[in-house]
Design a protein around this motif. Structure first.
Motif, mmCIF file in Angstrom:
data_model
loop_
_atom_site.group_PDB
_atom_site.id
_atom_site.type_symbol
_atom_site.label_atom_id
_atom_site.label_comp_id
_atom_site.label_asym_id
_atom_site.label_seq_id
_atom_site.Cartn_x
_atom_site.Cartn_y
_atom_site.Cartn_z
ATOM 1 N N ILE A 110 0.889 -1.273 -0.021
ATOM 2 C CA ILE A 110 -0.083 -0.232 -0.091
ATOM 3 C C ILE A 110 0.998 1.310 0.067
ATOM 4 O O ILE A 110 2.067 1.212 0.561
ATOM 5 N N PRO A 111 0.557 2.331 -0.612
ATOM 6 C CA PRO A 111 1.446 3.481 -0.672
ATOM 7 C C PRO A 111 1.518 4.197 0.885
ATOM 8 O O PRO A 111 0.618 4.335 1.469
ATOM 9 N N GLN A 112 2.635 4.772 1.008
ATOM 10 C CA GLN A 112 3.022 5.388 2.357
ATOM 11 C C GLN A 112 2.112 6.792 2.168
ATOM 12 O O GLN A 112 2.031 7.450 1.273
ATOM 13 N N VAL A 113 1.651 6.933 3.249
ATOM 14 C CA VAL A 113 0.737 8.076 3.270
ATOM 15 C C VAL A 113 1.585 9.515 3.809
ATOM 16 O O VAL A 113 2.313 9.018 4.681
ATOM 17 N N VAL A 114 1.391 10.599 3.524
ATOM 18 C CA VAL A 114 2.205 11.814 3.972
ATOM 19 C C VAL A 114 1.327 12.164 5.325
ATOM 20 O O VAL A 114 0.305 12.636 5.168
ATOM 21 N N ILE A 115 2.161 12.585 6.178
ATOM 22 C CA ILE A 115 1.284 12.888 7.500
ATOM 23 C C ILE A 115 2.009 14.437 7.728
ATOM 24 O O ILE A 115 3.218 14.835 7.672
ATOM 25 N N SER A 116 0.990 15.222 8.188
ATOM 26 C CA SER A 116 1.605 16.494 8.321
ATOM 27 C C SER A 116 1.656 16.893 9.840
ATOM 28 O O SER A 116 1.130 16.482 10.576
ATOM 29 N N ARG A 117 2.375 17.788 10.129
ATOM 30 C CA ARG A 117 2.720 18.242 11.271
ATOM 31 C C ARG A 117 1.233 18.812 12.082
ATOM 32 O O ARG A 117 0.995 18.300 13.275
ATOM 33 N N ARG A 146 -2.708 18.112 16.161
ATOM 34 C CA ARG A 146 -4.194 18.025 16.553
ATOM 35 C C ARG A 146 -4.564 16.777 17.110
ATOM 36 O O ARG A 146 -5.382 16.957 18.136
ATOM 37 N N LEU A 147 -4.168 15.661 16.518
ATOM 38 C CA LEU A 147 -4.461 14.590 17.134
ATOM 39 C C LEU A 147 -3.842 14.327 18.694
ATOM 40 O O LEU A 147 -4.508 13.782 19.665
ATOM 41 N N MET A 148 -2.672 15.008 19.019
ATOM 42 C CA MET A 148 -2.186 14.983 20.221
ATOM 43 C C MET A 148 -3.012 15.861 21.201
ATOM 44 O O MET A 148 -3.105 15.406 22.438
ATOM 45 N N PRO A 170 -4.703 13.337 24.416
ATOM 46 C CA PRO A 170 -3.397 13.446 24.986
ATOM 47 C C PRO A 170 -3.026 12.106 25.518
ATOM 48 O O PRO A 170 -3.570 11.350 26.156
ATOM 49 N N ASN A 171 -1.649 12.160 25.974
ATOM 50 C CA ASN A 171 -0.907 10.846 26.596
ATOM 51 C C ASN A 171 -1.020 11.123 27.929
ATOM 52 O O ASN A 171 -0.048 11.091 28.772
ATOM 53 N N VAL A 175 -4.810 3.920 21.025
ATOM 54 C CA VAL A 175 -4.822 5.388 20.410
ATOM 55 C C VAL A 175 -3.233 5.917 20.340
ATOM 56 O O VAL A 175 -2.658 6.402 19.274
ATOM 57 N N GLN A 176 -2.592 5.687 21.515
ATOM 58 C CA GLN A 176 -1.317 6.244 21.729
ATOM 59 C C GLN A 176 -0.281 5.520 20.949
ATOM 60 O O GLN A 176 0.562 6.236 20.378
ATOM 61 N N ARG A 177 -0.315 4.303 20.596
ATOM 62 C CA ARG A 177 0.606 3.457 19.722
ATOM 63 C C ARG A 177 0.356 4.099 18.299
ATOM 64 O O ARG A 177 1.272 4.087 17.311
ATOM 65 N N VAL A 178 -1.165 4.355 17.772
ATOM 66 C CA VAL A 178 -1.210 4.883 16.748
ATOM 67 C C VAL A 178 -0.330 6.502 16.405
ATOM 68 O O VAL A 178 0.172 6.552 15.380
ATOM 69 N N ILE A 179 -0.745 7.110 17.369
ATOM 70 C CA ILE A 179 0.036 8.790 17.622
ATOM 71 C C ILE A 179 1.470 8.256 17.331
ATOM 72 O O ILE A 179 2.257 9.116 16.796
ATOM 73 N N GLN A 180 2.260 7.468 18.123
ATOM 74 C CA GLN A 180 3.690 7.252 17.962
ATOM 75 C C GLN A 180 3.936 6.579 16.755
ATOM 76 O O GLN A 180 5.054 6.977 16.296
ATOM 77 N N TYR A 181 3.209 5.682 16.244
ATOM 78 C CA TYR A 181 3.432 5.296 14.636
ATOM 79 C C TYR A 181 3.423 6.530 13.729
ATOM 80 O O TYR A 181 4.468 6.817 12.899
ATOM 81 N N LEU A 182 2.470 7.283 13.858
ATOM 82 C CA LEU A 182 2.387 8.632 13.097
ATOM 83 C C LEU A 182 3.570 9.608 13.221
ATOM 84 O O LEU A 182 4.114 10.196 12.486
ATOM 85 N N GLN A 183 4.125 9.565 14.625
ATOM 86 C CA GLN A 183 5.254 10.434 14.847
ATOM 87 C C GLN A 183 6.340 10.089 14.336
ATOM 88 O O GLN A 183 7.110 10.769 13.786
#
Length: 77
Positions: free
Chosen positions: A13-20, A25-27, A31-32, A51-59
């Protein structure tokens, strides 16, 4: 393997571009921190951890994008 794809059982699957902005906003929304209410079920705790694992992955994905950006690549040469 191409760095712009992720391996799955079905192929790539193509890699998605994540914006800062998205990550910031997700953080704010997720919040952690543990809830003030001590009484939380195992299921709710598991959801918060997920949820925190997803945010860590996105980071990590964002960090890789920033490391691979043209100005950073040109600095290394």
């Amino acid at each position: 393997m191409n760095r712009d794809t992720t391996s799955t059982i079905d192929g790539f699957i193509p890699q998605v571009v994540i914006s800062r902005d998205l990550l910031d906003r997700l953080m704010v929304i997720f919040p952690n921190t543990l809830p003030v209410n001590i009484e939380i079920s195992d299921r709710e705790l598991g959801a918060l951890i997920g949820v925190q694992r997803v945010i860590q992955y996105l980071q990590g994905t964002l960090q890789n994008q920033e490391d691979d950006s043209i100005p950073n690549v040109l600095k290394q040469t």
